[in-house]
Design a protein around this motif. Structure first.
Motif, PDB file in Angstrom:
ATOM      1  N   ASP A 210       0.769  -1.186  -0.087  1.00 58.27           N
ATOM      2  CA  ASP A 210      -0.098  -0.010  -0.168  1.00 58.27           C
ATOM      3  C   ASP A 210       0.825   1.254   0.229  1.00 58.27           C
ATOM      4  N   GLU A 211       1.983   1.146   0.704  1.00 57.45           N
ATOM      5  CA  GLU A 211       2.743   2.414   0.714  1.00 57.45           C
ATOM      6  C   GLU A 211       3.423   2.824  -0.596  1.00 57.45           C
ATOM      7  N   TRP A 212       3.914   1.673  -1.546  1.00 55.62           N
ATOM      8  CA  TRP A 212       4.330   1.787  -2.782  1.00 55.62           C
ATOM      9  C   TRP A 212       3.334   2.439  -3.740  1.00 55.62           C
ATOM     10  N   TRP A 213       2.309   1.708  -3.881  1.00 55.68           N
ATOM     11  CA  TRP A 213       1.009   2.167  -4.553  1.00 55.68           C
ATOM     12  C   TRP A 213       0.664   3.583  -4.220  1.00 55.68           C
ATOM     13  N   ALA A 214       0.751   3.964  -2.939  1.00 51.11           N
ATOM     14  CA  ALA A 214       0.355   5.172  -2.726  1.00 51.11           C
ATOM     15  C   ALA A 214       1.270   6.322  -3.114  1.00 51.11           C
ATOM     16  N   LEU A 215       2.629   5.915  -2.978  1.00 52.18           N
ATOM     17  CA  LEU A 215       3.654   6.780  -3.434  1.00 52.18           C
ATOM     18  C   LEU A 215       3.551   7.149  -4.843  1.00 52.18           C
ATOM     19  N   VAL A 216       3.286   5.919  -5.724  1.00 53.71           N
ATOM     20  CA  VAL A 216       3.097   6.198  -7.148  1.00 53.71           C
ATOM     21  C   VAL A 216       1.996   7.223  -7.593  1.00 53.71           C
ATOM     22  N   ALA A 217       0.942   6.744  -6.932  1.00 54.55           N
ATOM     23  CA  ALA A 217      -0.291   7.616  -7.135  1.00 54.55           C
ATOM     24  C   ALA A 217       0.012   9.154  -6.681  1.00 54.55           C
ATOM     25  N   ALA A 218       0.641   9.530  -5.605  1.00 51.53           N
ATOM     26  CA  ALA A 218       0.713  10.517  -5.223  1.00 51.53           C
ATOM     27  C   ALA A 218       1.640  11.230  -6.134  1.00 51.53           C
ATOM     28  N   SER A 219       2.713  10.777  -6.797  1.00 51.31           N
ATOM     29  CA  SER A 219       3.586  11.335  -7.425  1.00 51.31           C
ATOM     30  C   SER A 219       2.922  12.097  -8.711  1.00 51.31           C
ATOM     31  N   GLN A 220       1.811  11.380  -9.107  1.00 55.31           N
ATOM     32  CA  GLN A 220       1.034  11.854 -10.314  1.00 55.31           C
ATOM     33  C   GLN A 220      -0.134  12.942  -9.854  1.00 55.31           C
ATOM     34  N   ASP A 221      -0.322  13.361  -8.595  1.00 50.40           N
ATOM     35  CA  ASP A 221      -1.224  14.066  -7.776  1.00 50.40           C
ATOM     36  C   ASP A 221      -2.605  13.380  -8.037  1.00 50.40           C
ATOM     37  N   GLY A 222      -2.396  11.989  -7.891  1.00 50.30           N
ATOM     38  CA  GLY A 222      -3.543  11.126  -8.075  1.00 50.30           C
ATOM     39  C   GLY A 222      -4.116  10.356  -6.666  1.00 50.30           C
ATOM     40  N   LEU A 223      -3.506  10.931  -5.636  1.00 52.22           N
ATOM     41  CA  LEU A 223      -4.090  10.276  -4.339  1.00 52.22           C
ATOM     42  C   LEU A 223      -4.749  11.263  -3.700  1.00 52.22           C
ATOM     43  N   LEU A 224      -6.082  10.798  -2.977  1.00 55.38           N
ATOM     44  CA  LEU A 224      -6.764  11.380  -2.217  1.00 55.38           C
ATOM     45  C   LEU A 224      -7.421  10.692  -0.845  1.00 55.38           C
ATOM     46  N   LEU A 225      -7.592  11.574   0.173  1.00 55.70           N
ATOM     47  CA  LEU A 225      -8.041  11.139   1.382  1.00 55.70           C
ATOM     48  C   LEU A 225      -9.265  11.626   1.571  1.00 55.70           C
ATOM     49  N   ASP A 226     -10.262  10.725   1.860  1.00 53.37           N
ATOM     50  CA  ASP A 226     -11.669  10.912   2.489  1.00 53.37           C
ATOM     51  C   ASP A 226     -11.413  10.672   3.858  1.00 53.37           C
ATOM     52  N   PRO A 227     -11.486  11.319   4.862  1.00 51.14           N
ATOM     53  CA  PRO A 227     -11.051  11.379   6.349  1.00 51.14           C
ATOM     54  C   PRO A 227     -12.256  10.715   7.012  1.00 51.14           C
ATOM     55  N   ARG A 228     -13.301  10.347   6.325  1.00 47.69           N
ATOM     56  CA  ARG A 228     -14.507   9.665   7.134  1.00 47.69           C
ATOM     57  C   ARG A 228     -13.992   8.080   7.346  1.00 47.69           C
ATOM     58  N   VAL A 229     -14.809   7.606   8.447  1.00 49.15           N
ATOM     59  CA  VAL A 229     -14.777   6.338   8.867  1.00 49.15           C
ATOM     60  C   VAL A 229     -15.725   5.483   7.909  1.00 49.15           C
ATOM     61  N   PHE A 230     -15.131   4.273   7.347  1.00 56.84           N
ATOM     62  CA  PHE A 230     -15.800   3.472   6.531  1.00 56.84           C
ATOM     63  C   PHE A 230     -15.622   2.098   6.894  1.00 56.84           C
ATOM     64  N   GLN A 231     -14.983   1.662   7.925  1.00 59.87           N
ATOM     65  CA  GLN A 231     -14.809   0.342   8.489  1.00 59.87           C
ATOM     66  C   GLN A 231     -14.041   0.320   9.594  1.00 59.87           C
ATOM     67  N   HIS A 232     -14.128  -1.005  10.232  1.00 60.24           N
ATOM     68  CA  HIS A 232     -13.314  -1.419  11.338  1.00 60.24           C
ATOM     69  C   HIS A 232     -12.427  -2.279  11.126  1.00 60.24           C
ATOM     70  N   TYR A 233     -11.128  -1.670  11.848  1.00 59.07           N
ATOM     71  CA  TYR A 233      -9.978  -2.032  11.569  1.00 59.07           C
ATOM     72  C   TYR A 233      -9.337  -3.014  12.854  1.00 59.07           C
ATOM     73  N   ARG A 234      -9.496  -4.604  12.830  1.00 51.02           N
ATOM     74  CA  ARG A 234      -9.310  -5.373  13.922  1.00 51.02           C
ATOM     75  C   ARG A 234      -7.877  -5.462  14.040  1.00 51.02           C
ATOM     76  N   GLN A 235      -7.498  -5.107  15.567  1.00 53.86           N
ATOM     77  CA  GLN A 235      -6.268  -5.592  15.935  1.00 53.86           C
ATOM     78  C   GLN A 235      -6.259  -6.667  16.832  1.00 53.86           C
ATOM     79  N   HIS A 236      -5.186  -7.611  16.411  1.00 50.84           N
ATOM     80  CA  HIS A 236      -5.200  -8.633  17.471  1.00 50.84           C
ATOM     81  C   HIS A 236      -3.854  -9.457  17.028  1.00 50.84           C
ATOM     82  N   GLY A 237      -3.733 -10.677  17.824  1.00 49.76           N
ATOM     83  CA  GLY A 237      -2.049 -11.096  17.684  1.00 49.76           C
ATOM     84  C   GLY A 237      -1.797 -11.710  16.201  1.00 49.76           C
ATOM     85  N   GLY A 238      -2.650 -11.910  15.543  1.00 50.41           N
ATOM     86  CA  GLY A 238      -2.351 -12.533  14.238  1.00 50.41           C
ATOM     87  C   GLY A 238      -2.064 -11.444  13.174  1.00 50.41           C
ATOM     88  N   ASN A 239      -2.381  -9.969  13.400  1.00 50.83           N
ATOM     89  CA  ASN A 239      -1.949  -9.039  12.227  1.00 50.83           C
ATOM     90  C   ASN A 239      -0.756  -9.363  11.787  1.00 50.83           C
TER      91      ASN A 239
END
Length: 340
Positions: free
Chosen positions: A206-235
């Motif tokens: 995700d870091e690499w794809w975001a960097l390439v998108a941003a290099s073309q001014d093609g990256l956008l943040l929608d700062p709203r919440v659309f999911q639950h991101y589970r944190q556990h020992g298997g992450n």
């Protein structure tokens, strides 16, 4: 959440939409995630599951849950596997490789999505033809699904200026300093994968794809919440608020290890900047070359903390630490990290 799938008539008539899910030993949580995908207000046209050689029932559970509803809703389902575990980045890349839709949503096996995630985030691509990637915020939850009172962007300690850059589509000014994109919150235009090429050593997908998108001014943040991101020992890749323990780890990392890690990353980045695949803006290339040069200078810092002080102060005053890293935090990190 209703288990009744969205009908064909409820989908957009424009860009086709896929979900690329990477799985590995996720039998405890994958049911809830698949249910949340099948309960979207806009269903995807296809779902691709890439499994990283799971040894549990992850694949059979996922297939049993989606095959019937997918067929009924006209969704194409593809399941691909690895002979041996390849890691998160390779697993997601494999999933993306097997998609055919115009826009692809990245999905972890253990999260769950709010019902309007796909519809809302996919609409950005309809409105912005040059958009390559959009990402959002998420609530962090524990293994049982209880909210931890923290969101992903809070856990990253995103600054006001970083948020301004990302929301306004000037993401390179933020990402040249550090990664701020969490892949499982993201949708991307499939063309981006072809442009980005192989993921260089040292980078997460995700870091690499975001960097390439941003290099073309093609990256956008929608700062709203659309999911639950589970944190556990298997992450394999998780999110947590940086506290005192994490601070000690960063300041205690030997300069030698720090330099090897960043030199590996910058070797791949420099090769990409000079390759025919590069299609970013001149401003983005200037920023990234400046970052590479800054880290090359950092390699020259002496082992003695006393001898480091004046060069670090000079580069702090010139703005290099603010432009290419996290300002005072990284200046102090360079000063206090052990030499070996």
């Amino acid at each position: 959440m209703s288990d009744t799938p969205t009908t064909e008539s409820q989908r957009s008539d424009h860009l086709s939409l896929a979900v690329a899910m990477a799985t590995y030993n996720g039998e405890l949580f994958i049911r809830q995630q698949v249910q949340s995908i099948l309960g979207q207000s806009r269903l995807p046209d296809e779902i691709v599951i890439s499994d990283d050689h799971s040894t549990d029932d992850t694949v059979s559970i996922a297939k049993a849950m989606v095959e019937g509803p997918c067929k009924a809703a006209g969704i194409t389902l593809t399941v691909v596997t690895h002979d041996q575990p390849a890691g998160a980045a390779a697993n997601f890349a494999n999933a993306l490789k097997h998609t055919t839709a115009d826009v692809v949503a990245l999905a972890d096996q253990d999260d769950w999505w709010l019902p309007h995630k796909l519809e809302t985030l996919a609409a950005h691509f309809e409105a912005l033809p040059d958009l390559l990637m959009v990402h959002s915020d998420a609530d962090l939850v524990d293994e049982e699904g209880e909210k931890k009172g923290l969101r992903v962007l809070q856990s990253l300690r995103m600054t006001t200026m970083e948020r301004v850059h990302l929301v306004s589509g000037r993401g390179m000014r933020a990402l040249v300093r550090r990664n701020l994109v969490t892949g499982q919150t993201a949708l991307l235009r499939r063309d981006l994968i072809d442009q980005a090429g192989p993921i260089p050593e040292g980078y997460v997908h995700d870091e690499w794809w975001a960097l390439v998108a941003a290099s073309q001014d093609g990256l956008l943040l929608d700062p709203r919440v659309f999911q639950h991101y589970r944190q556990h020992g298997g992450n394999e890749i998780g999110a947590e608020k940086s506290g005192l323990v994490r601070l000690r780890e960063r300041f205690g990392e030997p300069q030698s290890a720090f330099r090897v890690r960043h030199k590996t990353r910058h070797t791949g980045l420099a090769e990409y900047l000079e390759s025919p695949a590069w299609s970013g803006t001149p401003q983005a290339k200037k920023l990234l070359m400046g970052r590479i040069a800054h880290y090359a200078w950092q390699e020259s810092l002496p082992a003695s903390r006393g001898a480091r002080l004046l060069p670090i102060i000079w580069h702090y005053l010139t703005g290099d630490y603010r432009r290419y890293r996290r300002g005072l935090f990284d200046a102090l990190r360079d000063l206090f990290q052990p030499g070996q």
